[in-house]
Structure formats: structure tokens, C-alpha cells
Scaffold this motif. Structure first.
Motif, PDB file in Angstrom:
ATOM      1  N   ARG A  70      32.221  53.859  42.283  1.00 59.85           N
ATOM      2  CA  ARG A  70      32.296  53.571  43.790  1.00 59.85           C
ATOM      3  C   ARG A  70      32.060  52.336  44.312  1.00 59.85           C
ATOM      4  NH1 ARG A  70      29.930  59.151  45.986  1.00 59.85           N
ATOM      5  NH2 ARG A  70      27.998  57.709  45.254  1.00 59.85           N
ATOM      6  N   PHE A  71      32.809  51.486  44.837  1.00 59.96           N
ATOM      7  CA  PHE A  71      32.393  50.155  45.300  1.00 59.96           C
ATOM      8  C   PHE A  71      32.553  50.005  46.815  1.00 59.96           C
ATOM      9  CE2 PHE A  71      34.673  49.961  41.359  1.00 59.96           C
ATOM     10  CZ  PHE A  71      33.738  48.983  40.644  1.00 59.96           C
ATOM     11  N   THR A  72      31.367  49.193  47.261  1.00 64.70           N
ATOM     12  CA  THR A  72      31.610  48.478  48.797  1.00 64.70           C
ATOM     13  C   THR A  72      31.984  46.917  48.367  1.00 64.70           C
ATOM     14  OG1 THR A  72      29.858  50.308  49.343  1.00 64.70           O
ATOM     15  CG2 THR A  72      30.131  48.335  50.711  1.00 64.70           C
ATOM     16  N   LEU A  73      32.730  46.752  49.352  1.00 57.87           N
ATOM     17  CA  LEU A  73      33.459  45.248  48.956  1.00 57.87           C
ATOM     18  C   LEU A  73      32.797  44.301  50.116  1.00 57.87           C
ATOM     19  CD1 LEU A  73      37.052  45.902  48.394  1.00 57.87           C
ATOM     20  CD2 LEU A  73      35.293  45.715  46.620  1.00 57.87           C
ATOM     21  N   ASP A  74      32.637  43.041  49.724  1.00 59.96           N
ATOM     22  CA  ASP A  74      32.423  42.122  50.599  1.00 59.96           C
ATOM     23  C   ASP A  74      33.535  41.819  51.464  1.00 59.96           C
ATOM     24  OD1 ASP A  74      31.486  39.912  52.030  1.00 59.96           O
ATOM     25  OD2 ASP A  74      31.025  38.849  50.400  1.00 59.96           O
ATOM     26  N   LYS A  75      33.518  42.374  52.599  1.00 59.04           N
ATOM     27  CA  LYS A  75      34.774  42.157  53.394  1.00 59.04           C
ATOM     28  C   LYS A  75      34.722  40.988  54.415  1.00 59.04           C
ATOM     29  CE  LYS A  75      34.001  46.672  54.297  1.00 59.04           C
ATOM     30  NZ  LYS A  75      33.094  46.985  53.597  1.00 59.04           N
ATOM     31  N   THR A  76      33.873  40.159  54.120  1.00 56.07           N
ATOM     32  CA  THR A  76      34.195  38.719  54.751  1.00 56.07           C
ATOM     33  C   THR A  76      35.294  38.103  54.547  1.00 56.07           C
ATOM     34  OG1 THR A  76      32.536  37.659  53.355  1.00 56.07           O
ATOM     35  CG2 THR A  76      31.490  38.553  54.874  1.00 56.07           C
ATOM     36  N   ASP A  77      35.760  38.351  53.406  1.00 56.29           N
ATOM     37  CA  ASP A  77      37.133  37.567  53.086  1.00 56.29           C
ATOM     38  C   ASP A  77      38.207  38.569  53.409  1.00 56.29           C
ATOM     39  OD1 ASP A  77      39.430  36.830  51.758  1.00 56.29           O
ATOM     40  OD2 ASP A  77      38.279  35.760  49.978  1.00 56.29           O
ATOM     41  N   PRO A  78      39.160  38.373  54.213  1.00 56.11           N
ATOM     42  CA  PRO A  78      40.116  39.075  54.705  1.00 56.11           C
ATOM     43  C   PRO A  78      41.082  39.638  53.458  1.00 56.11           C
ATOM     44  CG  PRO A  78      40.677  37.086  55.586  1.00 56.11           C
ATOM     45  CD  PRO A  78      39.430  36.939  55.037  1.00 56.11           C
ATOM     46  N   ARG A  79      41.017  38.948  52.464  1.00 52.88           N
ATOM     47  CA  ARG A  79      41.791  39.269  51.248  1.00 52.88           C
ATOM     48  C   ARG A  79      41.068  40.166  50.254  1.00 52.88           C
ATOM     49  NH1 ARG A  79      46.483  38.591  50.023  1.00 52.88           N
ATOM     50  NH2 ARG A  79      46.255  38.482  47.850  1.00 52.88           N
ATOM     51  N   ALA A  80      39.691  40.435  50.399  1.00 58.03           N
ATOM     52  CA  ALA A  80      38.802  41.367  49.524  1.00 58.03           C
ATOM     53  C   ALA A  80      39.470  42.508  48.899  1.00 58.03           C
ATOM     54  CB  ALA A  80      37.814  41.549  50.327  1.00 58.03           C
ATOM     55  N   PHE A  81      40.212  43.408  49.912  1.00 58.75           N
ATOM     56  CA  PHE A  81      40.876  44.559  49.172  1.00 58.75           C
ATOM     57  C   PHE A  81      42.164  44.603  48.275  1.00 58.75           C
ATOM     58  CE2 PHE A  81      38.616  46.851  52.663  1.00 58.75           C
ATOM     59  CZ  PHE A  81      38.668  48.324  51.937  1.00 58.75           C
ATOM     60  N   ASP A  82      42.771  43.357  48.677  1.00 58.37           N
ATOM     61  CA  ASP A  82      44.055  42.974  47.907  1.00 58.37           C
ATOM     62  C   ASP A  82      43.693  42.269  46.615  1.00 58.37           C
ATOM     63  OD1 ASP A  82      45.671  44.102  49.927  1.00 58.37           O
ATOM     64  OD2 ASP A  82      46.081  42.018  51.041  1.00 58.37           O
ATOM     65  N   ASP A  83      42.686  41.317  46.716  1.00 60.30           N
ATOM     66  CA  ASP A  83      42.138  40.628  45.529  1.00 60.30           C
ATOM     67  C   ASP A  83      41.482  41.839  44.589  1.00 60.30           C
ATOM     68  OD1 ASP A  83      42.919  38.409  46.724  1.00 60.30           O
ATOM     69  OD2 ASP A  83      40.992  37.645  47.200  1.00 60.30           O
ATOM     70  N   PHE A  84      40.713  42.637  45.001  1.00 57.37           N
ATOM     71  CA  PHE A  84      40.175  43.420  44.248  1.00 57.37           C
ATOM     72  C   PHE A  84      41.117  44.399  43.575  1.00 57.37           C
ATOM     73  CE2 PHE A  84      38.018  47.602  43.220  1.00 57.37           C
ATOM     74  CZ  PHE A  84      36.702  47.373  42.666  1.00 57.37           C
ATOM     75  N   ILE A  85      41.966  45.170  44.345  1.00 55.61           N
ATOM     76  CA  ILE A  85      42.926  45.866  43.865  1.00 55.61           C
ATOM     77  C   ILE A  85      43.765  45.347  42.741  1.00 55.61           C
ATOM     78  CG2 ILE A  85      44.811  47.326  44.326  1.00 55.61           C
ATOM     79  CD1 ILE A  85      43.186  48.055  46.958  1.00 55.61           C
ATOM     80  N   ALA A  86      44.095  44.099  43.110  1.00 52.57           N
ATOM     81  CA  ALA A  86      45.145  43.655  41.943  1.00 52.57           C
ATOM     82  C   ALA A  86      44.413  43.222  40.828  1.00 52.57           C
ATOM     83  CB  ALA A  86      45.500  42.139  42.759  1.00 52.57           C
ATOM     84  N   ALA A  87      43.209  42.793  40.962  1.00 52.27           N
ATOM     85  CA  ALA A  87      42.431  42.488  39.721  1.00 52.27           C
ATOM     86  C   ALA A  87      42.127  44.135  38.824  1.00 52.27           C
ATOM     87  CB  ALA A  87      41.137  41.788  39.744  1.00 52.27           C
TER      88      ALA A  87
END
Length: 152
Positions: A70-87
Motif C-alpha cells: 500500500r502506497f501513499t504518494l507524494d502528490k506535490t507533483d500533479p503527474r504522481a499517479f500517472d508516473d507511478f502507475i506507468a512505472a
């Protein structure tokens, strides 16, 4: 899409054993083969039945460890979700990716052959995923209920 009693009966038997020959499925559902075919087609076209797929028992293929991360992301970057999921999609041992509202942002289900393999995957692939603020791991001990069937 509205389901009637016949649709529910067909779905209930279909979900219980999707590999059942259609003639036997029709018999169990109490409909003719033609009615079964029409109902299944209508359920597919209506998006109720999305796909027919194989369910793989990873343990039988030598994957003895399953961990839910389970991850909590650093959402200061608006692309955080997209970048994380793509990787995360590029990690072969990741078998499921789910996003959430709440304290946990993303959950990955990861499989490994053994603890050594899991440690390697975790250190070399998972910890390198972008925008991780926190990570929590839950190791699967046993699956008590694993049903895709709905109370139809």
C-alpha cells in the motif's frame, strides 16, 4: 442494464463454472441452448460480462509469496499517479494495481517465488517507483474467500 430472474440464474451458473459446456450450462440454468446463447450475448453487449479469462494459480507455477503493498504518494507533483502507475505496470511481478481515495493512494499485489526473490523485486524494482511518500506491506498468509460471484 436490468436483469430478470433468468439473467440472474444464467449468470449464477456461469460464474460458478465458466468452462461448463454450453448445453450443460443451459440445462443447469433451466433454459434452452438458444436462450442461453441470446442471454449471454445480451449480457456481453450490455457490458455485464466483460471477458472470459483464465484464473491462474500462481503457487502452482512456483510463486509462493504474495504481498499487498500500500502506497501513499507524494502528490506535490500533479503527474504522481500517472508516473507511478506507468512505472508499476512495467514490473512483471506486479499482478494487480488498484487506486483508492483515502490515506492509501495505490495498492500493488506482488508475487515472488520465495522471500529472496521478493526482497530482490522490492529493493530493485518497487522502491525505485516514482513519487513514493510511504509504503506499507501486508503478506498474504491464506485466502479464505476468493469469489467473483455476486449474490444474484
Amino acid at each position: 442494464m436490468q436483469l430478470d430472474d433468468t439473467d440472474r440464474r444464467v449468470l449464477r451458473h456461469y460464474l460458478a463454472d465458466p468452462a461448463l459446456p454450453r448445453a450443460e450450462l443451459a440445462e443447469r440454468a433451466g433454459v434452452t441452448a438458444a436462450t442461453l446463447w441470446r442471454r449471454l450475448e445480451r449480457l456481453r453487449e450490455g457490458g455485464v460480462i466483460k471477458a472470459e479469462r483464465a484464473r491462474v494459480d500462481w503457487r502452482r507455477l512456483g510463486y509462493e509469496v504474495e504481498v499487498s503493498l500500500r502506497f501513499t504518494l507524494d502528490k506535490t507533483d500533479p503527474r504522481a499517479f500517472d508516473d507511478f502507475i506507468a512505472a508499476a505496470r512495467l514490473v512483471p511481478e506486479v499482478v494487480a494495481i488498484e487506486t483508492f481515495l483515502g490515506r492509501v493512494d495505490v495498492r500493488l499485489n506482488v508475487i515472488a517465488r520465495d522471500m529472496g526473490h521478493y526482497q530482490e523485486v522490492y529493493r530493485q524494482r518497487i522502491l525505485g517507483l516514482p513519487h513514493i511518500a510511504e509504503v506499507d506491506a501486508l503478506m498474504l498468509i491464506a485466502t479464505i474467500k476468493d469469489a467473483e460471484a455476486l449474490p444474484l
